[in-house]
Design a protein around this motif. Structure first.
Motif, short mmCIF file in Angstrom:
data_model
loop_
_atom_site.label_atom_id
_atom_site.label_comp_id
_atom_site.label_asym_id
_atom_site.label_seq_id
_atom_site.Cartn_x
_atom_site.Cartn_y
_atom_site.Cartn_z
N MET A 35 -2.28 -46.66 -55.16
CA MET A 35 -3.71 -46.91 -55.17
C MET A 35 -4.46 -45.63 -54.82
N ALA A 36 -5.55 -45.34 -55.57
CA ALA A 36 -6.32 -44.12 -55.34
C ALA A 36 -7.19 -44.27 -54.10
N LEU A 37 -7.49 -43.13 -53.47
CA LEU A 37 -8.41 -43.13 -52.34
C LEU A 37 -9.79 -43.59 -52.78
N LYS A 38 -10.47 -44.33 -51.91
CA LYS A 38 -11.81 -44.82 -52.20
C LYS A 38 -12.83 -44.00 -51.43
N PHE A 39 -13.90 -43.60 -52.10
CA PHE A 39 -14.99 -42.89 -51.44
C PHE A 39 -15.61 -43.81 -50.39
N ASP A 40 -15.65 -43.34 -49.15
CA ASP A 40 -16.10 -44.20 -48.05
C ASP A 40 -16.77 -43.30 -47.00
N LEU A 41 -18.03 -42.94 -47.25
CA LEU A 41 -18.74 -41.96 -46.44
C LEU A 41 -19.06 -42.53 -45.06
N MET A 42 -18.63 -41.84 -43.99
CA MET A 42 -18.87 -42.27 -42.62
C MET A 42 -19.03 -41.05 -41.72
N ARG A 43 -19.61 -41.28 -40.58
CA ARG A 43 -19.72 -40.28 -39.52
C ARG A 43 -18.87 -40.76 -38.35
N SER A 44 -18.25 -39.85 -37.63
CA SER A 44 -17.51 -40.25 -36.43
C SER A 44 -17.94 -39.43 -35.23
N LEU A 45 -17.83 -40.05 -34.06
CA LEU A 45 -18.24 -39.46 -32.80
C LEU A 45 -17.09 -39.58 -31.81
N ILE A 46 -16.67 -38.47 -31.24
CA ILE A 46 -15.63 -38.47 -30.21
C ILE A 46 -16.24 -37.93 -28.93
N TYR A 47 -16.15 -38.71 -27.85
CA TYR A 47 -16.64 -38.27 -26.55
C TYR A 47 -15.47 -37.65 -25.79
N VAL A 48 -15.64 -36.42 -25.36
CA VAL A 48 -14.59 -35.71 -24.64
C VAL A 48 -15.05 -35.47 -23.20
N ASP A 49 -14.35 -36.03 -22.25
CA ASP A 49 -14.64 -35.82 -20.85
C ASP A 49 -13.69 -34.78 -20.29
N VAL A 50 -14.02 -34.25 -19.13
CA VAL A 50 -13.10 -33.39 -18.38
C VAL A 50 -13.19 -33.85 -16.93
N VAL A 51 -12.07 -34.30 -16.37
CA VAL A 51 -12.12 -35.00 -15.09
C VAL A 51 -12.12 -34.07 -13.88
N LYS A 52 -11.72 -32.81 -14.08
CA LYS A 52 -11.74 -31.81 -13.02
C LYS A 52 -12.16 -30.48 -13.61
N GLU A 53 -12.91 -29.71 -12.84
CA GLU A 53 -13.30 -28.40 -13.33
C GLU A 53 -12.09 -27.49 -13.54
N ASP A 54 -11.01 -27.73 -12.77
CA ASP A 54 -9.79 -26.95 -12.97
C ASP A 54 -9.22 -27.14 -14.37
N TYR A 55 -9.57 -28.24 -15.02
CA TYR A 55 -9.03 -28.53 -16.34
C TYR A 55 -9.92 -28.01 -17.48
N ARG A 56 -11.13 -27.59 -17.19
CA ARG A 56 -12.09 -27.27 -18.26
C ARG A 56 -11.57 -26.15 -19.16
N VAL A 57 -11.13 -25.04 -18.59
CA VAL A 57 -10.68 -23.94 -19.45
C VAL A 57 -9.38 -24.29 -20.16
N LYS A 58 -8.55 -25.13 -19.57
CA LYS A 58 -7.33 -25.58 -20.25
C LYS A 58 -7.67 -26.41 -21.47
N LEU A 59 -8.62 -27.33 -21.28
CA LEU A 59 -9.03 -28.19 -22.39
C LEU A 59 -9.73 -27.38 -23.48
N GLU A 60 -10.56 -26.44 -23.07
CA GLU A 60 -11.24 -25.57 -24.04
C GLU A 60 -10.22 -24.76 -24.84
N TYR A 61 -9.20 -24.25 -24.16
CA TYR A 61 -8.17 -23.47 -24.86
C TYR A 61 -7.47 -24.33 -25.90
N TRP A 62 -7.09 -25.55 -25.53
CA TRP A 62 -6.42 -26.41 -26.49
C TRP A 62 -7.35 -26.76 -27.66
N LEU A 63 -8.61 -27.08 -27.35
CA LEU A 63 -9.54 -27.48 -28.40
C LEU A 63 -9.72 -26.36 -29.44
N TYR A 64 -9.95 -25.13 -28.97
CA TYR A 64 -10.28 -24.05 -29.90
C TYR A 64 -9.05 -23.32 -30.45
#
Length: 287
Positions: A1-30
């Protein structure tokens, strides 16, 4: 079956629970996540952007405020259809990322996390990761698919860039177990929206229902309200909101009367994306 055109927007909320984790999470993200993601979905995603979360305002905890970023995609197809299930490469998504974001307990994930994580070891498949939380005492990973255009324009139509910058309060919400969408929406439209519409500090109100059938997102609705800044937001959402009638089904005594991070989650952003990821040049470090 062929893919169907299905236009949507998505939103992902990213939290960081400790400031010690912020640069780690940023490194992984980028360093890892951006190239992994583009390699996978560039042919069928037209926009991929990161909006930096603004600092949590006073009393923001009770609104389930996320502190890292909002990730936005515009999809041309539903990414969860069978035609896209086979991936040539597995996304690099270590379990620590879920710990840094607060979706699994802040312990050694090999010892603390329920299956499927312990069965998958230190790296998990991205789609599994994005369905985590909610059943382990931690907040669910928020990955919400919505229509491309806002379904309802409730205040501020006609606003332009010349009206000034906007402090955007975006939140997703759902009603407690046992409360129907009809009953919850009756309170939302009859008690919540009219109060915010009356407040001169609120410049814009937009809302859409989340397309839950795409990926079983636990949230029901997304709302965006615009203000001049955090002081105006606090005056409206904390001080003036005391006049919003508490629903009979509420278990909490303060607006929004819903459980933070589980029934009500927020993020505060400005108008512009800090990273248009299709123009991103890689993890280029400061000398």
């Amino acid at each position: 079956m062929a893919l169907k055109f299905d236009l949507m927007r998505s939103l992902i909320y990213v939290d960081v629970v400790k400031e010690d984790y912020r640069v780690k999470l940023e490194y992984w993200l980028y360093h890892h996540h951006v190239p992994d993601s583009i390699s996978q979905f560039e042919p069928y995603v037209t926009k991929y952007a990161f909006y930096q979360a603004l600092p949590m305002p006073p009393d923001g905890e009770r609104f389930g405020t996320h502190r890292m970023q909002l990730t936005e995609h515009y999809w041309m197809v539903n990414p969860f259809v069978p035609e896209l299930k086979n991936k040539a490469l597995t996304e690099y998504f270590p379990t620590d990322v879920l710990k840094w974001q607060g979706n699994i307990p802040d312990e050694d994930p090999r010892e603390s996390v329920k299956p499927p994580y312990e069965a998958k070891g230190q790296n998990i498949e991205g789609d599994d990761a994005r369905s985590s939380g909610g059943d382990n005492g931690c907040p669910p990973f928020i990955f919400a698919f919505v229509p491309v255009g806002w379904e309802e324009d409730l205040k501020g139509k006609g606003r332009t860039k010349e009206d000034g910058p906007n402090y955007r309060w975006q939140f997703v919400m759902r009603y407690p177990e046992g409360v129907s969408e009809e009953e919850g929406d009756k309170w939302f439209y009859e008690e919540v929206i009219p109060k915010f519409q009356e407040m001169p500090e609120v410049h814009r109100i937009l809302t859409s229902k989340i397309i839950r059938e795409v990926n079983n997102c636990p949230y029901y609705r997304v709302v965006e309200m615009w203000f001049d800044g955090p002081s105006a937001w606090h005056k409206c959402a904390v001080e003036n909101a005391k006049s919003i009638k508490k629903p009979t089904w509420a278990k909490y005594d303060q607006f929004p009367y819903l459980k933070p991070y589980f029934e009500f989650s927020s993020i505060f952003v400005s108008d512009i994306a800090r990273s248009n990821n299709y123009k991103y040049g890689g993890y280029i470090m400061m000398r």
